[in-house]
Design a protein around this motif. Structure first.
Motif, PDB file in Angstrom:
ATOM      1  N   ALA A  36      45.336  32.889  21.842  1.00 50.92           N
ATOM      2  CA  ALA A  36      44.214  33.892  21.797  1.00 50.92           C
ATOM      3  C   ALA A  36      43.859  34.646  23.023  1.00 50.92           C
ATOM      4  O   ALA A  36      43.297  35.725  22.819  1.00 50.92           O
ATOM      5  CB  ALA A  36      42.950  33.005  21.519  1.00 50.92           C
ATOM      6  N   CYS A  37      44.578  34.391  24.021  1.00 54.40           N
ATOM      7  CA  CYS A  37      44.420  35.020  25.358  1.00 54.40           C
ATOM      8  C   CYS A  37      44.724  36.582  25.028  1.00 54.40           C
ATOM      9  O   CYS A  37      44.075  37.405  25.732  1.00 54.40           O
ATOM     10  CB  CYS A  37      45.130  34.564  26.503  1.00 54.40           C
ATOM     11  N   GLY A  82      41.778  41.625  35.031  1.00 55.31           N
ATOM     12  CA  GLY A  82      40.794  40.705  36.102  1.00 55.31           C
ATOM     13  C   GLY A  82      39.469  40.355  35.611  1.00 55.31           C
ATOM     14  O   GLY A  82      38.940  39.328  35.808  1.00 55.31           O
ATOM     15  N   ASP A  83      38.944  41.454  35.511  1.00 53.63           N
ATOM     16  CA  ASP A  83      37.253  41.329  35.019  1.00 53.63           C
ATOM     17  C   ASP A  83      37.050  40.638  33.807  1.00 53.63           C
ATOM     18  O   ASP A  83      36.339  39.789  33.379  1.00 53.63           O
ATOM     19  CB  ASP A  83      36.527  42.807  34.703  1.00 53.63           C
ATOM     20  N   ALA A  84      38.107  40.609  32.670  1.00 53.05           N
ATOM     21  CA  ALA A  84      38.281  39.782  31.770  1.00 53.05           C
ATOM     22  C   ALA A  84      38.600  38.371  31.930  1.00 53.05           C
ATOM     23  O   ALA A  84      38.542  37.578  31.055  1.00 53.05           O
ATOM     24  CB  ALA A  84      39.213  40.459  30.615  1.00 53.05           C
ATOM     25  N   GLY A  85      39.139  38.154  33.066  1.00 48.35           N
ATOM     26  CA  GLY A  85      39.403  36.747  33.565  1.00 48.35           C
ATOM     27  C   GLY A  85      40.985  36.628  33.478  1.00 48.35           C
ATOM     28  O   GLY A  85      41.529  35.357  33.649  1.00 48.35           O
ATOM     29  N   TYR A  86      41.779  37.733  33.389  1.00 45.68           N
ATOM     30  CA  TYR A  86      43.162  37.496  33.319  1.00 45.68           C
ATOM     31  C   TYR A  86      43.699  38.583  34.443  1.00 45.68           C
ATOM     32  O   TYR A  86      44.240  39.738  34.099  1.00 45.68           O
ATOM     33  CB  TYR A  86      43.581  37.721  32.048  1.00 45.68           C
ATOM     34  N   PRO A  87      43.822  38.242  35.736  1.00 51.84           N
ATOM     35  CA  PRO A  87      44.415  38.853  36.726  1.00 51.84           C
ATOM     36  C   PRO A  87      45.798  39.472  36.309  1.00 51.84           C
ATOM     37  O   PRO A  87      46.653  38.798  35.711  1.00 51.84           O
ATOM     38  CB  PRO A  87      44.440  38.106  37.934  1.00 51.84           C
ATOM     39  N   SER A  88      46.083  40.689  36.548  1.00 53.56           N
ATOM     40  CA  SER A  88      47.488  41.157  36.322  1.00 53.56           C
ATOM     41  C   SER A  88      48.166  41.971  37.388  1.00 53.56           C
ATOM     42  O   SER A  88      47.400  42.494  38.543  1.00 53.56           O
ATOM     43  CB  SER A  88      47.314  42.133  35.117  1.00 53.56           C
TER      44      SER A  88
END
Length: 98
Positions: A36-37, A82-88
């Motif tokens: 789902a990520c 990153g703000d969505a919780g998934y740093p890239s």
């Protein structure tokens, strides 16, 4: 007369804004840990002004993003994930690896 035309043309061309360059980059998103990520990552990237296409792969843990570099930047894309919780981070292209 010919010189005036050339001068006018040159001034006109120099006063035009820089043309937008459409870029496609691949972002590594290693913190995606469920199927789902990618939905959250894709929604976050699509909210960024200038983004025209987003393809997120859970198995590869990456996002391929096409955007107008006059409207946004790789840093802004990284901030959005990153703000969505998934740093890239930006993945190096094939040309840069060789």
């Amino acid at each position: 007369m010919k010189m005036r035309f050339v001068l006018t043309l040159l001034i006109t061309l120099l006063s035009l804004p820089v043309l937008a360059a459409i870029q496609t980059v691949t972002l590594a998103v290693p913190s995606m840990n469920c199927a789902a990520c990618p939905i959250t990552v894709k929604l976050a990237l699509n909210k960024v002004d200038g983004v025209s296409q987003v393809d997120v792969s859970y198995p590869d843990r990456e996002a391929v993003v096409t955007f107008d570099d006059n409207l946004t930047s790789v840093e802004t894309l990284n901030q959005a994930t990153g703000d969505a919780g998934y740093p890239s981070t930006l993945k190096p292209s094939e040309a840069e690896r060789e």
